[in-house]
Design an enzyme around this catalytic site. Structure first.
Site, PDB file in Angstrom:
ATOM      1  N   ARG A 172       3.665  -5.592  -6.485  1.00  0.00           N
ATOM      2  CA  ARG A 172       3.218  -4.282  -6.014  1.00  0.00           C
ATOM      3  C   ARG A 172       3.630  -3.172  -6.977  1.00  0.00           C
ATOM      4  NH1 ARG A 172       2.438  -2.944  -0.576  1.00  0.00           N
ATOM      5  NH2 ARG A 172       3.796  -1.130  -0.697  1.00  0.00           N
ATOM      6  N   ARG A 176       5.426  -0.804 -16.879  1.00  0.00           N
ATOM      7  CA  ARG A 176       4.702  -0.255 -18.029  1.00  0.00           C
ATOM      8  C   ARG A 176       5.629   0.067 -19.181  1.00  0.00           C
ATOM      9  NH1 ARG A 176       4.255   4.387 -14.157  1.00  0.00           N
ATOM     10  NH2 ARG A 176       2.431   3.719 -12.994  1.00  0.00           N
ATOM     11  N   ARG A 249      10.094  -8.132   9.422  1.00  0.00           N
ATOM     12  CA  ARG A 249      11.327  -7.487   9.039  1.00  0.00           C
ATOM     13  C   ARG A 249      11.321  -6.137   9.749  1.00  0.00           C
ATOM     14  NH1 ARG A 249      16.099  -9.011   7.870  1.00  0.00           N
ATOM     15  NH2 ARG A 249      17.127  -7.698   6.335  1.00  0.00           N
ATOM     16  N   ARG A 280      17.309   2.872   0.989  1.00  0.00           N
ATOM     17  CA  ARG A 280      16.936   4.134   0.340  1.00  0.00           C
ATOM     18  C   ARG A 280      17.252   5.322   1.225  1.00  0.00           C
ATOM     19  NH1 ARG A 280      10.533   2.387  -0.025  1.00  0.00           N
ATOM     20  NH2 ARG A 280      10.283   1.911   2.152  1.00  0.00           N
ATOM     21  N   GLU A 300      17.459   4.373   5.342  1.00  0.00           N
ATOM     22  CA  GLU A 300      16.646   3.261   5.846  1.00  0.00           C
ATOM     23  C   GLU A 300      17.450   1.973   5.787  1.00  0.00           C
ATOM     24  OE1 GLU A 300      12.567   4.061   4.439  1.00  0.00           O
ATOM     25  OE2 GLU A 300      12.399   1.878   4.321  1.00  0.00           O
ATOM     26  N   TYR A 348       0.697  -6.906   4.806  1.00  0.00           N
ATOM     27  CA  TYR A 348       1.487  -5.816   4.241  1.00  0.00           C
ATOM     28  C   TYR A 348       0.486  -4.832   3.619  1.00  0.00           C
ATOM     29  CZ  TYR A 348       5.504  -4.186   1.296  1.00  0.00           C
ATOM     30  OH  TYR A 348       6.502  -3.481   0.665  1.00  0.00           O
ATOM     31  N   ASP A 350      -1.325  -1.256   2.702  1.00  0.00           N
ATOM     32  CA  ASP A 350      -1.150   0.173   2.486  1.00  0.00           C
ATOM     33  C   ASP A 350      -2.216   0.919   3.284  1.00  0.00           C
ATOM     34  OD1 ASP A 350       1.090   0.495   0.826  1.00  0.00           O
ATOM     35  OD2 ASP A 350      -0.031  -0.177  -0.923  1.00  0.00           O
TER      36      ASP A 350
HETATM   37  P1  FAD Z   1       0.266   1.033  13.166  1.00  0.00           P
HETATM   38  O1  FAD Z   1       0.505   2.335  12.510  1.00  0.00           O
HETATM   39  O2  FAD Z   1       1.418   0.152  13.395  1.00  0.00           O
HETATM   40  O3  FAD Z   1      -0.472   1.312  14.548  1.00  0.00           O
HETATM   41  C1  FAD Z   1      -0.544   0.345  15.569  1.00  0.00           C
HETATM   42  C2  FAD Z   1      -0.336   1.068  16.884  1.00  0.00           C
HETATM   43  O4  FAD Z   1      -0.590   0.144  17.941  1.00  0.00           O
HETATM   44  C3  FAD Z   1       1.083   1.567  17.090  1.00  0.00           C
HETATM   45  O5  FAD Z   1       1.083   2.942  17.344  1.00  0.00           O
HETATM   46  C4  FAD Z   1       1.599   0.759  18.272  1.00  0.00           C
HETATM   47  O6  FAD Z   1       2.464   1.500  19.111  1.00  0.00           O
HETATM   48  C5  FAD Z   1       0.317   0.408  18.976  1.00  0.00           C
HETATM   49  N1  FAD Z   1       0.442  -0.800  19.787  1.00  0.00           N
HETATM   50  C6  FAD Z   1       0.881  -2.021  19.392  1.00  0.00           C
HETATM   51  N2  FAD Z   1       0.873  -2.888  20.417  1.00  0.00           N
HETATM   52  C7  FAD Z   1       0.411  -2.187  21.486  1.00  0.00           C
HETATM   53  C8  FAD Z   1       0.190  -2.537  22.839  1.00  0.00           C
HETATM   54  N3  FAD Z   1       0.455  -3.752  23.303  1.00  0.00           N
HETATM   55  N4  FAD Z   1      -0.274  -1.576  23.680  1.00  0.00           N
HETATM   56  C9  FAD Z   1      -0.528  -0.325  23.225  1.00  0.00           C
HETATM   57  N5  FAD Z   1      -0.334   0.055  21.949  1.00  0.00           N
HETATM   58  C10 FAD Z   1       0.131  -0.872  21.094  1.00  0.00           C
HETATM   59  N6  FAD Z   1       1.351   2.703   3.175  1.00  0.00           N
HETATM   60  C11 FAD Z   1       0.965   3.499   2.141  1.00  0.00           C
HETATM   61  O7  FAD Z   1      -0.225   3.555   1.821  1.00  0.00           O
HETATM   62  N7  FAD Z   1       1.877   4.259   1.463  1.00  0.00           N
HETATM   63  C12 FAD Z   1       3.201   4.242   1.762  1.00  0.00           C
HETATM   64  O8  FAD Z   1       3.992   4.950   1.128  1.00  0.00           O
HETATM   65  C13 FAD Z   1       3.638   3.412   2.831  1.00  0.00           C
HETATM   66  N8  FAD Z   1       4.935   3.365   3.176  1.00  0.00           N
HETATM   67  C14 FAD Z   1       5.336   2.562   4.194  1.00  0.00           C
HETATM   68  C15 FAD Z   1       6.685   2.560   4.518  1.00  0.00           C
HETATM   69  C16 FAD Z   1       7.140   1.758   5.551  1.00  0.00           C
HETATM   70  C17 FAD Z   1       8.597   1.767   5.896  1.00  0.00           C
HETATM   71  C18 FAD Z   1       6.221   0.929   6.251  1.00  0.00           C
HETATM   72  C19 FAD Z   1       6.698   0.028   7.341  1.00  0.00           C
HETATM   73  C20 FAD Z   1       4.873   0.944   5.944  1.00  0.00           C
HETATM   74  C21 FAD Z   1       4.407   1.763   4.906  1.00  0.00           C
HETATM   75  N9  FAD Z   1       3.056   1.851   4.595  1.00  0.00           N
HETATM   76  C22 FAD Z   1       2.657   2.641   3.540  1.00  0.00           C
HETATM   77  C23 FAD Z   1       2.021   1.115   5.381  1.00  0.00           C
HETATM   78  C24 FAD Z   1       1.428   1.968   6.547  1.00  0.00           C
HETATM   79  O9  FAD Z   1       2.458   2.310   7.435  1.00  0.00           O
HETATM   80  C25 FAD Z   1       0.350   1.147   7.269  1.00  0.00           C
HETATM   81  O10 FAD Z   1      -0.666   0.801   6.359  1.00  0.00           O
HETATM   82  C26 FAD Z   1      -0.327   1.874   8.462  1.00  0.00           C
HETATM   83  O11 FAD Z   1       0.570   2.608   9.238  1.00  0.00           O
HETATM   84  C27 FAD Z   1      -1.002   0.841   9.330  1.00  0.00           C
HETATM   85  O12 FAD Z   1      -1.740   1.423  10.370  1.00  0.00           O
HETATM   86  P2  FAD Z   1      -2.180   0.539  11.625  1.00  0.00           P
HETATM   87  O13 FAD Z   1      -3.026   1.393  12.470  1.00  0.00           O
HETATM   88  O14 FAD Z   1      -2.703  -0.769  11.168  1.00  0.00           O
HETATM   89  O15 FAD Z   1      -0.799   0.161  12.354  1.00  0.00           O
HETATM   90  N1  UDP Z   2      11.886  -3.306  -5.127  1.00  0.00           N
HETATM   91  C1  UDP Z   2      13.066  -3.543  -5.811  1.00  0.00           C
HETATM   92  N2  UDP Z   2      13.831  -2.486  -6.195  1.00  0.00           N
HETATM   93  C2  UDP Z   2      13.482  -1.208  -5.937  1.00  0.00           C
HETATM   94  C3  UDP Z   2      12.272  -0.963  -5.254  1.00  0.00           C
HETATM   95  C4  UDP Z   2      11.496  -2.040  -4.849  1.00  0.00           C
HETATM   96  O1  UDP Z   2      13.424  -4.686  -6.053  1.00  0.00           O
HETATM   97  O2  UDP Z   2      14.225  -0.284  -6.305  1.00  0.00           O
HETATM   98  C5  UDP Z   2      11.085  -4.475  -4.694  1.00  0.00           C
HETATM   99  C6  UDP Z   2      11.467  -4.930  -3.276  1.00  0.00           C
HETATM  100  O3  UDP Z   2      11.350  -6.338  -3.235  1.00  0.00           O
HETATM  101  C7  UDP Z   2      10.388  -4.293  -2.426  1.00  0.00           C
HETATM  102  C8  UDP Z   2       9.171  -4.405  -3.345  1.00  0.00           C
HETATM  103  O4  UDP Z   2       9.713  -4.179  -4.659  1.00  0.00           O
HETATM  104  O5  UDP Z   2      10.214  -4.969  -1.213  1.00  0.00           O
HETATM  105  C9  UDP Z   2       8.064  -3.431  -3.052  1.00  0.00           C
HETATM  106  O6  UDP Z   2       8.571  -2.119  -3.125  1.00  0.00           O
HETATM  107  P1  UDP Z   2       7.876  -0.891  -2.415  1.00  0.00           P
HETATM  108  O7  UDP Z   2       8.579   0.343  -2.849  1.00  0.00           O
HETATM  109  O8  UDP Z   2       6.415  -0.995  -2.647  1.00  0.00           O
HETATM  110  O9  UDP Z   2       8.220  -1.200  -0.909  1.00  0.00           O
HETATM  111  P2  UDP Z   2       7.827  -0.427   0.441  1.00  0.00           P
HETATM  112  O10 UDP Z   2       7.757   1.043   0.114  1.00  0.00           O
HETATM  113  O11 UDP Z   2       6.525  -1.003   0.846  1.00  0.00           O
HETATM  114  O12 UDP Z   2       8.937  -0.764   1.341  1.00  0.00           O
END
Ligand code: FAD
Ligand code: UDP
Length: 367
Positions: A172, A176, A249, A280, A300, A348, A350
């Site tokens: 991911r 570079r 996780r 982080r 986090e 996983y 985005d």
């Molecule tokens: P969700 O946002 O999980 O929505 C699902 C919804 O369904 C939830 O609100 C939940 O409460 C509801 N639900 C589940 N089960 C039920 C039930 N039984 N009854 C009623 N409601 C229910 N993507 C990026 O592009 N850039 C980023 O920087 C980025 N950072 C991230 C950082 C973290 C820590 C994480 C975990 C993810 C990150 N993502 C990022 C990914 C991003 O969060 C997801 O792509 C996006 O939120 C997914 O949307 P969704 O609608 O599929 O799921």
């Molecule tokens: N990662 C790492 N060191 C860092 C940042 C990321 O080893 O300082 C690795 C780690 O395995 C992580 C993956 O790269 O799960 C993807 O990182 P990203 O920042 O995309 O994770 P997210 O924001 O989705 O948690």
């Protein structure tokens, strides 16, 4: 009982995109969510004028112009570029892995020197085809970067040895040999001004939403409320875990408001050594170039997921992928329920990929 064309389970990004498109096509939708707010994991909350990302930092990035134009209908995006910093003991490095990182690590200057250093560090390992995350990382960046910036971070993030993790996780990240700290290679990037919650609220304008409503309880008394259901919750939970439990996780967020203007000088600082329990620290105001006198930070902490916890990252190893395929086979046979989003698809994903998947689904079922 009032009935609808679609019952949409989940007011996250997937559900909101689907609802918006369905409404545009004249369909009636009811969106339900078990949480007390919309926007799912991209939910942001205003704290003293700072948009706090309650479920972890979210930076929108995409290479797909269609998706970029699509989200820009719902919010204006700022020009934020993500450039995290990594702290390892008392050393500080730029991310992603680029010439700034290598120059600091080895005191070198040119791309040729960096490549030679990496080659020297991996020559004896003889990795032809990387079989796991450790081999993949070593073959890309060599021993020093792996040991200091990847191994500790990854093992605490995933709670597993790097040898047991799939290599795609590390792919991911850009690698570079230019001096460029942009964490993403995508053409378009930014943060929606005013927060993600407002963006999702704009998508859901005119759509009926019912919060604090769990599907499994709701459906007991509302069977027949809609001929079609879009389900964005966990696919294994939908089937009462009858084939087994898909693993995730989880994360714990520790939020603090501090009486200072600028705590860490960057929105994302990664702590890559194993001994620091969090991965982080996010300082939210820097996503929007905030100048407020106070600041909000979030640490986090990754944690093992158990039933009832918030599922954040699907663990896409062989066991879980095989199990998911079995659930998917069942899901594909459903006439009236369509599964989607990061939980329904056990991916996983985005945000841009979630939007693309939701749009694809709307095209398939609404036309
Ligand atoms: P969700 O946002 O999980 O929505 C699902 C919804 O369904 C939830 O609100 C939940 O409460 C509801 N639900 C589940 N089960 C039920 C039930 N039984 N009854 C009623 N409601 C229910 N993507 C990026 O592009 N850039 C980023 O920087 C980025 N950072 C991230 C950082 C973290 C820590 C994480 C975990 C993810 C990150 N993502 C990022 C990914 C991003 O969060 C997801 O792509 C996006 O939120 C997914 O949307 P969704 O609608 O599929 O799921
Ligand atoms: N990662 C790492 N060191 C860092 C940042 C990321 O080893 O300082 C690795 C780690 O395995 C992580 C993956 O790269 O799960 C993807 O990182 P990203 O920042 O995309 O994770 P997210 O924001 O989705 O948690």
């Amino acid at each position: 009982m009032k009935t609808y064309d679609y019952l949409i389970v989940g007011a996250g990004l997937y559900g909101a995109v689907f609802a918006h498109e369905a409404k545009k096509k004249g369909k009636t939708c009811l969106v339900i969510d078990k949480r007390s707010h919309i926007a799912g994991n991209i939910y942001t909350e205003d704290v003293d004028g700072i948009q706090v990302h309650k479920y972890g930092a979210h930076i929108f990035h995409t290479s797909d112009k269609k998706i970029w134009d699509y989200v820009n209908q719902f919010a204006e995006f700022n020009n934020y570029i993500n450039s995290p910093v990594a702290v390892y003991k008392d050393e500080l490095y730029n991310l992603p892995f680029n010439m700034n990182t290598f120059s600091k690590m080895w005191g070198i200057r040119t791309p040729a020197e960096a490549k030679a250093k990496i080659q020297e560090q991996i020559a004896e390992l003889n990795i032809a085809e990387p079989q796991n995350l450790e081999e993949q990382a070593l073959s890309l960046v060599g021993q020093d970067v792996y040991e200091k910036l990847i191994k500790g971070y990854t093992e605490k993030q995933w709670g597993r040895d790097c040898k047991e993790l799939p290599s795609f996780i590390i792919k991911r990240l850009p690698l570079r040999f230019v001096y460029d700290n942009n964490y993403f290679n995508d053409r378009y990037q930014g943060i929606p001004m005013g927060g993600y919650t407002q963006l999702v609220a704009n998508m859901l304008e005119g759509v009926e939403v019912q919060l604090d409503t769990d599907y499994f309880e709701f459906i007991k008394t509302h069977e027949g409320i809609a001929p079609k259901t879009i389900f964005t919750g966990m696919v294994d939970e939908f089937y009462d875990y009858k084939l087994g439990i898909l693993e995730y996780r989880s994360l714990r967020f520790e939020e603090e408001k501090l009486d200072e203007e600028n705590y860490q000088g960057n929105s994302v600082v990664n702590y890559t050594e194993r001994e620091v329990p969090y991965t982080r620290i996010i300082e939210h105001k820097h996503f929007e170039f905030g100048k407020q006198p106070t600041t909000v930070i979030t640490k986090e902490y990754p944690s093992e997921w158990k039933q009832g916890d918030e599922p954040y990252y699907p663990i896409n190893n062989e066991r879980n992928n095989t199990l998911f395929e079995q659930y998917k086979e069942m899901a594909d046979k459903e006439g009236s329920v369509i599964f989607g989003g990061r939980l329904g698809g056990y991916k996983y994903y985005d945000m841009d990929k979630v939007i693309a998947a939701a749009l694809e689904m709307t095209e398939a079922v609404l036309n």
